[in-house]
Design an enzyme around this catalytic site. Structure first.
Site, mmCIF file in Angstrom:
data_model
loop_
_atom_site.group_PDB
_atom_site.id
_atom_site.type_symbol
_atom_site.label_atom_id
_atom_site.label_comp_id
_atom_site.label_asym_id
_atom_site.label_seq_id
_atom_site.Cartn_x
_atom_site.Cartn_y
_atom_site.Cartn_z
ATOM 1 N N ASP A 149 -66.168 10.213 -54.804
ATOM 2 C CA ASP A 149 -65.798 8.899 -55.330
ATOM 3 C C ASP A 149 -64.851 8.200 -54.348
ATOM 4 O O ASP A 149 -64.867 8.494 -53.153
ATOM 5 C CB ASP A 149 -65.181 9.057 -56.730
ATOM 6 C CG ASP A 149 -65.499 7.877 -57.631
ATOM 7 O OD1 ASP A 149 -65.066 6.772 -57.314
ATOM 8 O OD2 ASP A 149 -66.178 8.073 -58.651
ATOM 9 N N HIS B 89 -61.363 3.621 -59.072
ATOM 10 C CA HIS B 89 -62.588 4.222 -59.611
ATOM 11 C C HIS B 89 -62.552 5.748 -59.595
ATOM 12 O O HIS B 89 -62.863 6.399 -60.597
ATOM 13 C CB HIS B 89 -63.764 3.687 -58.784
ATOM 14 C CG HIS B 89 -65.118 3.898 -59.362
ATOM 15 N ND1 HIS B 89 -65.841 5.049 -59.150
ATOM 16 C CD2 HIS B 89 -65.904 3.095 -60.123
ATOM 17 C CE1 HIS B 89 -67.018 4.937 -59.760
ATOM 18 N NE2 HIS B 89 -67.087 3.761 -60.355
ATOM 19 N N SER C 27 -71.017 4.917 -64.271
ATOM 20 C CA SER C 27 -69.988 5.659 -63.535
ATOM 21 C C SER C 27 -69.040 6.382 -64.472
ATOM 22 O O SER C 27 -68.458 7.393 -64.106
ATOM 23 C CB SER C 27 -69.137 4.692 -62.699
ATOM 24 O OG SER C 27 -69.799 4.336 -61.530
#
Ligand code: NAG
Ligand code: NAG
Ligand code: NAG
Ligand code: NAG
Ligand code: NAG
Ligand code: NAG
Ligand code: NAG
Ligand code: NAG
Ligand code: NAG
Ligand code: NAG
Ligand code: NAG
Length: 743
Positions: A148, A204, A530
């Protein structure tokens, strides 16, 4: 912070264009990053060669003039596990020259892929000290590798309180300069585009990692909302972050991360990123995942955010768990109160205390018939109109995130935002961290707002704030953005595999969202597949901890045959339209971790079983070899149809009228157990099963059944769906059936 949300949701609005683009990440010259695939002249050499030899051998493919250049080395990665090959900065001429060298297979310019909590453990039926969470030891001893955007290591979600040291097999590294890694965050690496550190400059990666395996943090909230105990799905599992993304993720970095993660000793790989569907031999994530799966690593990936159109998902290789996104039963409510007293409930994370309940003028720019983009509230549109002191109605979508629309409205002097969905977005709304009073309304309520504005000369509205509300009984509901099947690369395998929480998920964040007073432990609420992928990665860690001997395919089977098919109101799971979701939206259904722990039977697949499957896809020997990393002669392998792979679901594409497959189930329940079959045939299909009773006398005993699909005449639909369920006194093992008719 705005950036993140773009990545999570809005980039994916234009996902198709994004996914296809092959973009240059190193713009300064005519050099592009190519991923080069090579093979040893003699297959035997492959396993024997030490790394240093590999590197000099890879170097020998470069044109002599550049191979020797010490100043600017061209090879950026030498791969060992995912496949034989390397990533290098090359010109088109360099590639041409390389093609003549023996052992060269092919070179492809890399693509750049888009990146695609905490009430959710509760929503998934996990409660502290009892049941499966306790039995699985909260994922103790399992290592989850997350590819990520990096991680914020000092976040309380990554505290190692109560976490044992990593298992001895762990060989990973912590590439932070200071000793910030601990028994929770046991590894953190960065790659070429990582800006020199595994730190998360985006949010994220911190979010997905904490969703999978964040430790317990009490009093987690954003702006005081969604207040509660934040905890990941496998709170005692270890985390290793592989930073492969900044705003987007380059394929050479992804492959390099998978390559080292395999050596490091991860048990689970979690990838909340990806591109469009491709043949598996050309799909770098699929190929990296194959090598990982061969070593017993479970790979979980997001399906993509390009729904609700059909055939939009990626990451669909059968050795990957492909995860779609659905809602949880929590709303962070804000309500639009219109001048006609109508009250419409929407969502926003930003909940100020000081917004006056008085009516403000209301304006909507989306009624201009000659400009379909006028309602999206771009800064240009807003600069042409006086919105000062007004609440502005904006259409959701159009390549501008909801948060950006709010920023534009605020910059233009507006006081509030009412975000309305068009038909395709339906009932999916986001509780985003807006910068001004806002509410996101569903499609039906959006029509009411427009109708009201159209009905009066001086429309007005205000926004009221109601905080966190639990108990939306439409949940779980498939989100509009969740990418849909059927699989393009292999229509004979049903995809997505499963759905899990991916809408308005609260989890750790890299920094404080704007003006949030709670700066110590920062959280954010975001949406996307996600977010659903790491939930399933966490569940895989729990299952692996409870059943260390289960293969990746067994873990997947356990999850897929034990899903929930109804929402909290006990109606069939709906999609964003509030209509029953079809099988290409839900796959097998919504994950139920506790039931997955005790599935009764499993459909297992060994790595070698994929060879006849791949040959059956009519890939050439070379193409199958790319995936397997060794020579394969499909003429010597008995190819099988896709639907013959021992998968825990069925996808039957009717060309011929009759199709017959076998499945083998392994008894992981009670030794003496008798299962009888219950079939719900898809309409237009006659399904027969032989035998229709399976009697087991031992644990781990395998029994085989035959299933015949017979197309009935007069079918007037293109697809239909059904299921086959094996039931014993204690267990129910369900496989969904998708039928597609080529009319
Ligand atoms: C967190 O991410 C945002 C972008 O979302 C970035 O602007 C900010 O610098 C990051 N903060 C830290 C501490 O890295
Ligand atoms: C929790 O699990 C442990 C070890 O697996 C077990 O000893 C204990 O009895 C369990 N506690 C509960 C409340 O089930
Ligand atoms: C780590 O140290 C190197 C060399 O001193 C420096 O270039 C880099 O910026 C540092 N990274 C971080 C995350 O502090
Ligand atoms: C969150 O909940 C905790 C425990 O219930 C409480 O002590 C705290 O004040 C709450 N925080 C907010 C911002 O509501
Ligand atoms: C409608 O859009 C057109 C094209 O952008 C623009 O020229 C026109 O001024 C707009 N009309 C109104 C009433 O805003
Ligand atoms: C954040 O604080 C600044 C300064 O007090 C203020 O101008 C701004 O409007 C605030 N933003 C939000 C979203 O409240
Ligand atoms: C606005 O009202 C007119 C007249 O009642 C109607 O024809 C039109 O369709 C309405 N437009 C919208 C967007 O509701
Ligand atoms: C592979 O080729 C065979 C023979 O031409 C054909 O029957 C089969 O449908 C093909 N399979 C796929 C997946 O295209
Ligand atoms: C593959 O096997 C077939 C059948 O045994 C044989 O005729 C063919 O030469 C083999 N191809 C290669 C490339 O070895
Ligand atoms: C389905 O197939 C079975 C076995 O071939 C047959 O007995 C039965 O009549 C068929 N049913 C239909 C509706 O065609
Ligand atoms: C398909 O057939 C069913 C019943 O045979 C009928 O009710 C339905 O209207 C038909 N649908 C179409 C699209 O022709």
């Amino acid at each position: 912070m705005g950036l993140m949300l773009i990545v999570t949701l809005i980039c994916v609005l234009s996902f198709n264009s994004l996914a296809i683009f092959a973009m240059d990440v190193h713009e300064q010259s005519n050099l592009e990053t190519y991923i080069v695939h090579v093979e040893f002249p003699d297959a035997q050499l492959a396993s024997a060669s030490p790394v240093e030899d590999l590197e000099s051998w890879y170097n020998s493919f470069l044109p002599a003039t550049i191979a020797s250049s010490k100043e600017s080395p061209r090879i950026v990665y030498s791969y060992r596990n995912v496949f034989k090959g390397f990533a290098a900065k090359l010109s088109a001429e360099d590639v041409k020259a390389m093609e003549k060298k023996p052992g060269f297979l092919y070179a492809k310019q890399q693509k750049v892929l888009p990146l695609h909590t905490t009430h959710s453990p509760n929503f998934l039926g996990l409660s502290q000290n009892i049941g499966f969470w306790n039995q699985s030891n909260y994922g103790k001893g399992i290592i989850i590798g997350v590819l990520d955007s990096g991680i914020r290591p000092d976040h309380p979600s990554f505290s190692d309180e109560g976490v044992p040291p990593p298992p001895a097999k762990w060989k990973g590294k912590c590439e932070f300069n200071t000793s910030v890694c601990n028994k929770k965050l046991i590894g953190a690496r960065f790659f070429l585009d990582g800006n020199g550190s595994p730190a998360d400059e985006n949010g994220h990666g911190t979010h997905t990692a904490s969703t999978a395996a964040g430790n317990i943090v009490k009093g987690a909230n954003v702006y005081g909302k969604a207040n509660g105990t934040a905890v990941g799905i496998a709170p005692l599992a270890h985390l290793a972050m592989y930073k492969v993304c900044s705003e987007s993720c380059s394929e050479s970095d992804i492959l390099a991360a998978m390559d080292v993660a395999i050596d490091d000793g991860v048990d689970i790989l979690s990838l909340s990123l990806g591109g469009a569907s491709q043949s598996f031999y050309a799909d770098n994530i699929a190929r990296g995942a194959y090598s990982a799966m061969e070593k017993g690593i479970f790979v979980s990936c997001s399906a993509g955010n390009s729904g609700p159109s059909s055939g939009t998902l990626g990451n669909e290789a059968p050795w990957i768990l492909t995860v779609g996104a659905s809602t949880i039963d929590r709303k962070i409510r804000t309500t639009a109160v219109l001048g006609n007293k109508m009250e419409l409930d929407g969502e926003s994370l930003y909940q100020p205390n000081d917004f006056p309940p008085t009516q403000f003028p209301l304006v909507y720019l989306g009624m201009n018939q000659s400009d379909f983009n006028s309602g999206y509230c771009s800064s240009t549109t807003l600069s042409n109109v006086d919105v000062r002191g007004k609440i502005v109605v904006c259409d959701f979508g159009g390549g501008i995130s909801g948060i950006e629309k709010g920023e534009n409205v605020k910059a233009a002097g507006g006081v509030g935002l009412i975000l309305i969905n068009s038909l395709q977005f339906g009932y999916t709304t986001s509780a985003d961290a807006h910068v001004l009073p806002a509410t996101h309304l569903n499609y039906v309520d959006g029509l009411k707002v427009v109708g009201y504005i159209n009905s009066t000369r001086s429309p007005t509205a205000t926004i009221t704030f109601k905080g966190t509300i639990i108990g939306d009984d439409h949940a779980p509901q498939v989100a509009w953005f969740s990418s849909r099947g059927p699989s393009q690369a292999s229509p004979g395998i049903l995809k997505p595999d499963i759905i899990g929480p991916g809408v308005n998920i609260l989890a750790a964040w890299n920094s404080s969202v704007e003006n949030n007073t709670n700066t110590k432990s920062t959280f954010n609420v975001i949406s996307g597949t996600s977010m659903s992928c790491p939930h399933l990665s966490g569940v895989a860690a729990l299952l692996k901890s409870a059943h260390p001997d289960w293969s990746p395919a067994a873990i997947k089977s356990a999850m897929m045959t034990t899903t929930d098919l109804v929402n909290l109101a006990k109606n069939p799971i709906e999609d964003q339209r509030q209509l029953p979701a079809d099988i290409f939206a839900t796959g097998s259904g919504h994950v139920n971790p506790s039931r997955a722990n005790n599935p009764g039977l499993i459909y297992d697949i060994e790595p070698k079983d994929y060879i006849p499957y791949l040959c059956g896809l009519n890939y050439t020997n070379r193409e199958v070899g790319f995936i397997l990393q060794r020579k394969v002669n499909c003429s010597e392998v008995s190819s099988i149809a896709e639907a013959q792979l021992n998968y825990p679901s069925f996808s039957v594409v009717f060309g011929s009228a009759i199709q017959r497959y076998t499945r083998t189930v392994t008894n992981v329940g009670e030794a003496n157990s008798v299962y009888t079959v219950e079939v719900v045939p898809p309409s237009g299909v006659n399904v027969t099963i032989k035998p229709n009773t399976l009697s087991f006398s031992k644990v781990n005993q395998k029994l085989t059944y035959e299933i015949t699909f017979n197309r009935l005449s007069g079918v007037n639909v293109t697809m239909s769906q059904g299921s086959v369920t094996w039931k014993s006194a204690k267990y129910s093992v369900r496989s969904p059936i998708a039928a597609m008719f080529l009319i």
